[in-house]
Design a protein around this motif. Structure first.
Motif: not given
Length: 511
Positions: A393-396, A414-418, A422-426
């Motif tokens: 996911y982008p910063s804007f 997602w932002s809290n690692g839940d 899978g995985a979430f990358h910001r």
């Protein structure tokens, strides 16, 4: 030699004088100025009668005779395409007409259709008023407005959804009627533009609609820009592959010699059914002829691509905000995707494709633009992520991804690692220039061990800008150097080759 005609019935330049002077002439009316033009309203029942009559006559004369390669449908628009009036002033008998990109939903039959849509969705006017934050006394008091005039996002979405669905349904009806008239003929829908909502073109929806008649689709918007041809048409190409609908390509107008090789490459890497150009694009310049003679053989080697990575195509945001697609050369979705495509081949998935379950075919989903999404689509993405998918996911936009009604709970999780398995990358860096985010995506994917070795090999290949790769079903990479300089491409232990300018090259499979 066989003919491949475009069937046009409602566009202004195809209308006969007797029809223009008849009471059956029901024209589009724009919401911006409340002025009409001679292109026929897709909501007018009179127009349907004439379409059926003309298609039946064409089918009776040509179907089954062996003289047609196929037919291309021109159900609406300026030139005969699956969209509303936009640019291009081809009026009745060559006369100027009122024409512009806008919302052509002001005629009486459009008003009736909109009211029926709303009543079918909400049932009671009180339910609509609650969703819209307005106080209409009845459905009969509502008329289509410009999207910006609605008080709440749901009102705007209802208008743009109806407007888009109307064109998709109209084009599907056209296709069905053509199949009735021409059961033995190949049929292709014509889709153009670049996804801006005023056009009403739903690339995935219109592609899906051709399944019913076992027809195909032709994109009518290619140019000299290979990057643009890829990112504008990738949603349709993705949909065509998943729905098993043949797809072909046509230039918007002219292109040069480099456009010959670039357009051939895009046809080959998407398994295109056919490739069309206007004869002067080839015969007006010896270089174009040379490119055709050198590269036409690649069309005999068309294969479907091997793609594990998708980009979310922000259709909900497109309906809510002009920033995503309205201005082709502005700051929205396409520059981000063009930068990512320089690093790895990606498919595009919109809400339709995600709802139909095709996200399961991918291992990573990249967001490039848009922070609003429908809740059912977000839930499907969340489920896919929890089963092992990778989200980037982008910063804007700077805020959280949320539903149309403002719920950002899933994104916060997602932002809290839940994310389950899978995985979430910001991305936290700047979004300008776009390649900053593209490089971040590249690094994330390089470290994703769930990706196939072929995908990893493409990511590890060193190459200059304007070199594109596509992984074929056999693992080999089809590359193109779309620059005017020699380009060296290197994958350690596998190949180290120099590709001449504007040249296609088949490279060994990565290990």
């Amino acid at each position: 030699m066989k003919c491949f005609p475009l069937l046009i019935i409602g566009s202004a330049y195809a209308l006969p004088t007797w029809f223009i002077n008849s009471p059956d002439n029901k024209e589009f009316v724009c919401l911006e100025h409340h002025v009409s033009n001679p292109i026929q309203s897709i909501w007018a029942p009179e127009h349907r009668n004439h379409v059926q009559r003309v298609l039946a006559a064409i089918g009776k004369h040509y179907d089954g005779t062996g003289v047609l390669e196929g037919v291309r449908l021109g159900p609406s628009g300026n030139y005969g395409e699956s969209q509303y009036p936009a640019g291009g002033n081809w009026g009745f008998k060559g006369k100027p007409m009122h024409i512009h990109i806008g919302y052509w939903a002001g005629d009486p039959d459009a008003v009736i259709s909109f009211r029926n849509y709303l009543e079918g969705k909400y049932g009671a006017i009180a339910h609509l008023n609650q969703a819209w934050g307005e106080a209409h006394p009845s459905f009969e008091s509502i008329e289509p407005m410009l999207p910006v005039q609605y008080m709440k996002p749901r009102g705007r979405l209802d208008m743009t959804d109806w407007y888009t669905r109307s064109m998709t349904d109209w084009c599907e009806w056209w296709a069905v009627e053509t199949r009735k008239a021409m059961p033995a003929t190949k049929i292709y829908q014509s889709s153009g533009g670049w996804g801006f909502r005023e056009a009403g073109t739903d690339f995935s929806g219109q592609t899906k609609s051709m399944v019913k008649i076992q027809g195909g689709i032709r994109m009518t918007n290619e140019t000299d820009s290979l990057a643009q041809n890829i990112y504008i048409n990738r949603l349709a190409a993705t949909a065509a592959r998943h729905y098993q609908v043949p797809i072909g390509y046509e230039p918007a107008s002219s292109h040069t010699a480099r456009g010959v090789v670039g357009r051939i490459y895009n046809t080959v890497i998407t398994g295109g059914d056919h490739w069309f150009t206007y004869h002067l694009n080839l015969f007006n310049h010896p270089m174009a002829i040379a490119q055709w003679l050198e590269n036409a053989h690649w069309l005999d080697q068309r294969k479907q691509p091997f793609v594990e990575i998708a980009v979310y195509y922000p259709e909900t945001m497109n309906q809510l905000d002009d920033s995503a697609f309205r201005h082709l050369y502005a700051w929205g979705f396409y520059p981000r995707v063009a930068a990512i495509r320089q690093h790895i081949e990606v498919d595009h998935l919109d809400e339709t494709l995600i709802r139909d379950g095709f996200l399961s075919k991918y291992k990573a989903l990249i967001f490039a633009w848009g922070d609003v999404i429908e809740p059912d689509v977000l839930e499907k993405i969340d489920q896919w992520c929890r089963e092992g998918g990778t989200l980037i996911y982008p910063s804007f936009p700077k805020g959280n991804l949320s539903t149309v009604d403002g719920d950002s709970g899933i994104f916060k999780a997602w932002s809290n690692g839940d994310t389950g398995k899978g995985a979430f990358h910001r991305f936290r860096g700047d979004m300008e220039p776009p390649d900053l985010y593209a490089r971040f995506v590249h690094e994330v994917l390089l470290n994703d061990r769930d990706l196939h070795p072929w995908t990893q090999a493409a990511l590890k290949t060193r190459h200059p800008e304007q070199v594109f790769f596509s992984i074929r079903e056999d693992g080999r990479m089809l590359a193109i150097n779309y620059s005017d300089q020699n380009a060296r491409v290197t994958l350690d232990g596998t190949f180290d080759e120099e590709i001449p300018p504007f040249t296609i090259r088949l490279l060994p499979a990565g290990k």
